[in-house]
Design a protein around this motif. Sequence first.
Motif, PDB file in Angstrom:
ATOM      1  N   ILE A  55      38.615  43.981  38.425  1.00 39.40           N
ATOM      2  CA  ILE A  55      40.039  44.183  37.817  1.00 39.40           C
ATOM      3  C   ILE A  55      40.429  44.988  36.726  1.00 39.40           C
ATOM      4  N   ILE A  56      39.765  44.530  35.671  1.00 40.61           N
ATOM      5  CA  ILE A  56      39.708  45.576  34.332  1.00 40.61           C
ATOM      6  C   ILE A  56      39.565  46.990  34.582  1.00 40.61           C
ATOM      7  N   ALA A  57      38.571  47.204  35.305  1.00 48.77           N
ATOM      8  CA  ALA A  57      38.190  48.723  35.762  1.00 48.77           C
ATOM      9  C   ALA A  57      39.208  49.358  36.537  1.00 48.77           C
ATOM     10  N   SER A  58      40.196  48.676  37.395  1.00 49.43           N
ATOM     11  CA  SER A  58      41.249  49.279  37.976  1.00 49.43           C
ATOM     12  C   SER A  58      42.273  49.924  37.282  1.00 49.43           C
ATOM     13  N   TRP A 115      38.923  53.909  41.412  1.00 47.79           N
ATOM     14  CA  TRP A 115      37.811  54.134  42.323  1.00 47.79           C
ATOM     15  C   TRP A 115      36.517  53.246  41.951  1.00 47.79           C
ATOM     16  N   ILE A 116      36.382  53.083  40.639  1.00 49.00           N
ATOM     17  CA  ILE A 116      35.177  52.405  40.353  1.00 49.00           C
ATOM     18  C   ILE A 116      35.510  50.804  41.103  1.00 49.00           C
ATOM     19  N   ALA A 117      36.566  50.379  40.766  1.00 49.74           N
ATOM     20  CA  ALA A 117      37.004  49.038  41.464  1.00 49.74           C
ATOM     21  C   ALA A 117      36.826  48.813  42.879  1.00 49.74           C
ATOM     22  N   GLY A 118      37.309  49.960  43.432  1.00 54.87           N
ATOM     23  CA  GLY A 118      37.080  49.909  44.889  1.00 54.87           C
ATOM     24  C   GLY A 118      35.579  49.788  45.237  1.00 54.87           C
ATOM     25  N   ALA A 119      34.637  50.811  44.541  1.00 55.53           N
ATOM     26  CA  ALA A 119      33.253  50.541  44.828  1.00 55.53           C
ATOM     27  C   ALA A 119      32.719  49.185  44.427  1.00 55.53           C
ATOM     28  N   ILE A 151      32.256  37.214  38.569  1.00 51.92           N
ATOM     29  CA  ILE A 151      32.122  38.095  37.385  1.00 51.92           C
ATOM     30  C   ILE A 151      32.269  39.696  37.799  1.00 51.92           C
ATOM     31  N   ILE A 152      31.922  40.160  38.999  1.00 50.92           N
ATOM     32  CA  ILE A 152      31.860  41.664  39.299  1.00 50.92           C
ATOM     33  C   ILE A 152      33.535  41.716  39.861  1.00 50.92           C
ATOM     34  N   TYR A 153      34.205  40.897  40.049  1.00 55.69           N
ATOM     35  CA  TYR A 153      35.475  40.777  40.435  1.00 55.69           C
ATOM     36  C   TYR A 153      36.388  41.287  39.173  1.00 55.69           C
ATOM     37  N   ALA A 198      46.460  52.883  44.398  1.00 55.36           N
ATOM     38  CA  ALA A 198      46.780  52.855  43.264  1.00 55.36           C
ATOM     39  C   ALA A 198      46.109  51.551  42.113  1.00 55.36           C
ATOM     40  N   GLU A 199      46.396  51.821  40.728  1.00 57.93           N
ATOM     41  CA  GLU A 199      45.916  50.789  40.084  1.00 57.93           C
ATOM     42  C   GLU A 199      46.224  49.441  40.154  1.00 57.93           C
ATOM     43  N   LEU A 200      47.456  49.257  40.101  1.00 57.26           N
ATOM     44  CA  LEU A 200      47.969  47.844  40.059  1.00 57.26           C
ATOM     45  C   LEU A 200      47.607  47.193  41.412  1.00 57.26           C
TER      46      LEU A 200
END
Lengths: 193, 193, 193, 193
Positions: free
Chosen positions: A157-160, A165-169, A151-153, A101-103
């Motif tokens: 975090i914002i993408a979450s 799924w983008i965050a996970g990727a 930077i990717i992290y 989930a998002e959070l």
Amino acid sequence: MNSNRLEAFSDGVLAIIITIMVLELKVPHGTDLKELEPVLPVFLSYILSFIYVGIYWNNHHHMMHAVQKVNGGILWANLHLLFWLSLIPFVTGWLGENHFAELPMALYGVVLLMAAIAYFILQNRILAVQGKDSLLAKALGKDLKGKASPIIYIVAIIASFYSPWIAGALYILVALMWLIPDKRIEIIFKEKK
Amino acid sequence: MNSNRLEAFSDGVLAIIITIMVLELKVPHGTDLKELEPVLPVFLSYILSFIYVGIYWNNHHHMMHAVQKVNGGILWANLHLLFWLSLIPFVTGWLGENHFAELPMALYGVVLLMAAIAYFILQNRILAVQGKDSLLAKALGKDLKGKASPIIYIVAIIASFYSPWIAGALYILVALMWLIPDKRIEIIFKEKK
Amino acid sequence: MNSNRLEAFSDGVLAIIITIMVLELKVPHGTDLKELEPVLPVFLSYILSFIYVGIYWNNHHHMMHAVQKVNGGILWANLHLLFWLSLIPFVTGWLGENHFAELPMALYGVVLLMAAIAYFILQNRILAVQGKDSLLAKALGKDLKGKASPIIYIVAIIASFYSPWIAGALYILVALMWLIPDKRIEIIFKEKK
Amino acid sequence: MNSNRLEAFSDGVLAIIITIMVLELKVPHGTDLKELEPVLPVFLSYILSFIYVGIYWNNHHHMMHAVQKVNGGILWANLHLLFWLSLIPFVTGWLGENHFAELPMALYGVVLLMAAIAYFILQNRILAVQGKDSLLAKALGKDLKGKASPIIYIVAIIASFYSPWIAGALYILVALMWLIPDKRIEIIFKEKK
């Protein structure tokens, strides 16, 4: 204190972190294949976190290899790193139990980000002792991976909150990026011998 | 990185795996002998898994004894092995809590199979560095036990769905087969000295 | 394999056993002093078990100090000892949660008895290698404590069903008996140097 | 027994203590930010306890650095210290789960007090062997921090029943006081070399 002591203690903590995560895989009560379904996302997040802790263990020792004497600053910078890594089982469990989930996805990134910053601080403390012409400084070079990861992290975090799924990727991407062993350090230390 | 570091970390992880399994033995609330009944199958599967982890620890060190320098490939092959072994407490708990039902019995075999494959990969990585004329290569010889085990595991996984007891018997068989210490390696290394 | 490896692994397992026992001290939900009442017996049994594991760690290392090379027999005798010791957290938890009832009290003794037997087997395996004139053989002498302990455990197991308190007193007695460090070994090894 | 063995075992126990505390951070079931609220006080007490265990690990090794041979008295004084430290995860969990209520706050102080006393006993045992003119004795000097800490703990325990917040502030104060590494020992040992 010499660095062996510090490495042995860090080894112990990392070995425990990597192993107690498996306790989040709760034994299901039934015997149906369906019973394993809620375990699957926990299992997937376990794999990712296992790889992350493995990467930290790997890089930590490559770096410590270059250190002979440990001062108070290095010692506490190291404990600070272990603190953030010790939170990985918690965020892994939360992530897995809530099907990405998002959070939880964002919090996972926050812990990774803090660990990356802690690693950066530790690295700087060591470089401060070793000097800019040391083998470690040369081995790190521009340290592109070390600078790109936080930077990717942050992006993840914002993408979450838009798409977990983008965050996970992105988390998987960083892991893959580091999985390739740090040849630079290996090469430079080989030249030394 | 030299192999001591890797062995110490693997020792730590294996020591934790072998010990946290006991946490699956849930303390019963009453004091009747009857209260111990549900604990019995968990206890039996604990014994089997304890022996398996013991065997891995034993063989792992006999093999590592032959290694001086560790490269990135060996390091990750080793972490891959530890990953599958870290799942043993989970499948042991599931197996014990469900009185050796079909699916848990099969999954137990899958984890053993994956660990055996991971061990095989690690062994090959080490042999690739050491060469075909190395002591380790000679010590392993045709490696009959190493090749027979995965085949027996596969048979046991399939057998689980027909008769979990046959599967259980096969797991015990493999354990007994390995319990006999690997004299070959011991002998050859003795000759060396 | 030399004995350092075995000691390091045993150290790891013993350190985990002694520490995970504390997980049986369940955090109470309220904040009253009354809330600590059910924790008290668990705490008392924790103290006793902590001392027992401490004694085993202590004696184990005094004994291993005398060992240089480890063979397969010693290795498995050692794992056998660790197996029984790994059950101490389980019986400690059961004992404490049931306020020292008969059956848990007896089972606690059974585990102590099996550990004592396992220690005896390990000791004999080592003596078989070292010979009757070795320092270890001299240091052990008649090994009165080693022989008295299992007998007291058996008495305590039987006594459990009549009066758990007598059993408890006997377990404390054995612990006190061993708490006095094994001066014999210390003295003889000092003479050696 | 030489001091390496003792340090390795203590390292193991401390590594486990510092890491299993994180298990008290229970994974919340929902994914709301609100779900993290009950975790926050547990997290804050985790930070404090992490720092305390880190301080003990740090000081323990600075002290052990001065020890070559370990006798039975030192060994048991060390186990006594580890015993009290092993209770930190329990009191940390109780403290965090009850939002810093009076009794948990006081009990937290009791465990810190007992650990400080245990450390003092261990230090004296070591000084008894090393003598008053030893490097360690000089390094400790008047040991003001060592003497002030237990007094502050006692004040904090009493204060807990009036205002848990004052007690908490005092615990943080002692932690900060020790966080500054023990320069005295570092300096004197450097002079030695």
